[in-house]
Scaffold this motif. Structure first.
Motif, short mmCIF file in Angstrom:
data_model
loop_
_atom_site.label_atom_id
_atom_site.label_comp_id
_atom_site.label_asym_id
_atom_site.label_seq_id
_atom_site.Cartn_x
_atom_site.Cartn_y
_atom_site.Cartn_z
N ARG A 21 0.81 -1.23 0.00
CA ARG A 21 0.00 0.00 0.00
C ARG A 21 0.84 1.27 0.00
O ARG A 21 0.33 2.37 0.23
CB ARG A 21 -0.98 0.04 1.18
CG ARG A 21 -2.11 -0.96 1.04
CD ARG A 21 -3.12 -0.83 2.13
NE ARG A 21 -3.73 0.49 2.11
CZ ARG A 21 -4.50 0.94 3.08
NH1 ARG A 21 -4.74 0.21 4.13
NH2 ARG A 21 -5.03 2.15 3.00
N LYS A 22 2.12 1.16 -0.28
CA LYS A 22 3.02 2.32 -0.27
C LYS A 22 3.53 2.67 -1.66
O LYS A 22 3.96 3.79 -1.89
CB LYS A 22 4.24 2.06 0.65
CG LYS A 22 3.87 1.85 2.08
CD LYS A 22 3.37 3.13 2.70
CE LYS A 22 3.01 2.91 4.16
NZ LYS A 22 2.26 4.02 4.72
N GLU A 38 -3.91 13.78 -2.90
CA GLU A 38 -4.97 12.86 -2.46
C GLU A 38 -5.62 12.07 -3.59
O GLU A 38 -6.22 11.04 -3.33
CB GLU A 38 -6.05 13.65 -1.71
CG GLU A 38 -5.54 14.28 -0.43
CD GLU A 38 -6.60 15.09 0.28
OE1 GLU A 38 -7.67 15.34 -0.31
OE2 GLU A 38 -6.35 15.48 1.43
N THR A 39 -5.51 12.54 -4.83
CA THR A 39 -6.17 11.88 -5.96
C THR A 39 -5.31 11.95 -7.21
O THR A 39 -4.73 12.98 -7.51
CB THR A 39 -7.52 12.56 -6.27
OG1 THR A 39 -8.31 12.58 -5.08
CG2 THR A 39 -8.28 11.81 -7.34
N ARG A 52 -6.81 6.96 -4.97
CA ARG A 52 -7.02 7.85 -3.82
C ARG A 52 -6.10 7.41 -2.70
O ARG A 52 -5.82 6.24 -2.52
CB ARG A 52 -8.46 7.81 -3.35
CG ARG A 52 -9.42 8.37 -4.36
CD ARG A 52 -10.82 8.50 -3.76
NE ARG A 52 -11.75 8.95 -4.76
CZ ARG A 52 -12.04 10.21 -5.01
NH1 ARG A 52 -11.47 11.16 -4.31
NH2 ARG A 52 -12.90 10.53 -5.94
N GLY A 53 -5.63 8.41 -1.94
CA GLY A 53 -4.75 8.11 -0.82
C GLY A 53 -4.25 9.37 -0.15
O GLY A 53 -4.88 10.43 -0.23
N LYS A 54 -3.13 9.25 0.52
CA LYS A 54 -2.52 10.37 1.24
C LYS A 54 -1.07 10.52 0.81
O LYS A 54 -0.38 9.53 0.59
CB LYS A 54 -2.59 10.13 2.74
CG LYS A 54 -4.01 10.04 3.28
CD LYS A 54 -4.00 9.69 4.75
CE LYS A 54 -5.40 9.42 5.24
NZ LYS A 54 -5.90 8.10 4.88
N LEU A 56 0.27 11.34 -1.97
CA LEU A 56 0.56 10.68 -3.24
C LEU A 56 1.54 11.51 -4.06
O LEU A 56 1.41 12.72 -4.16
CB LEU A 56 -0.72 10.47 -4.04
CG LEU A 56 -1.78 9.57 -3.40
CD1 LEU A 56 -3.00 9.47 -4.31
CD2 LEU A 56 -1.22 8.19 -3.12
N THR A 73 0.59 6.72 0.60
CA THR A 73 -0.32 5.73 1.19
C THR A 73 -1.53 5.59 0.28
O THR A 73 -2.31 6.52 0.13
CB THR A 73 -0.77 6.18 2.60
OG1 THR A 73 0.39 6.36 3.41
CG2 THR A 73 -1.67 5.13 3.24
N ILE A 74 -1.68 4.43 -0.34
CA ILE A 74 -2.75 4.21 -1.31
C ILE A 74 -3.93 3.58 -0.59
O ILE A 74 -3.83 2.49 -0.02
CB ILE A 74 -2.25 3.35 -2.47
CG1 ILE A 74 -1.16 4.13 -3.21
CG2 ILE A 74 -3.39 2.97 -3.40
CD1 ILE A 74 -0.15 3.32 -3.89
N ASP A 75 -5.07 4.30 -0.59
CA ASP A 75 -6.28 3.82 0.07
C ASP A 75 -7.17 3.02 -0.88
O ASP A 75 -7.78 2.04 -0.49
CB ASP A 75 -7.08 4.99 0.65
CG ASP A 75 -6.33 5.67 1.78
OD1 ASP A 75 -5.53 5.00 2.47
OD2 ASP A 75 -6.53 6.88 1.99
N SER A 76 -7.26 3.46 -2.15
CA SER A 76 -8.11 2.76 -3.11
C SER A 76 -7.72 3.10 -4.53
O SER A 76 -7.09 4.12 -4.79
CB SER A 76 -9.58 3.12 -2.89
OG SER A 76 -9.82 4.46 -3.26
#
Length: 98
Positions: A21-22, A38-39, A52-54, A56, A73-76
């Protein structure tokens, strides 16, 4: 003389590898629509990809070869088609101006 075969979109391949997820490795990228921390929105040979994530960051962007590496940090991540995206947008606009 050699006959060069035209490469169709259907003949191209896209691979996606997510590492803890990194880090996201992606091939088959045609263009980048937009990106921020974030996108990230990309057009790939198999459809539109929204990540989407933090925090990025695009660590590698090689659109000529269709390769992208995303860190953070990849959320989706979600694939969609261009046609579906346009239909949804038209529906929202029609509802707003009714």
């Amino acid at each position: 003389m050699e006959n060069k075969k035209d490469i169709k979109v259907e003949d191209k391949r896209s691979n996606l590898t997510l590492d803890n997820r990194k880090r996201l490795f992606l091939t088959g990228v045609i263009e980048v629509f937009n990106f921020n921390e974030e996108t990230i929105s990309l057009n790939t040979c198999v459809g539109v990809l929204n990540i989407r994530g933090k925090n990025l960051k695009m660590n590698k962007l090689d659109v000529q070869n269709g390769e992208v590496i995303v860190g953070g940090t990849i959320d989706s991540f979600v694939y969609s088609t261009l046609e579906a995206k346009r239909v949804n947008t038209e529906g929202i606009i029609k509802r707003l101006f009714k």
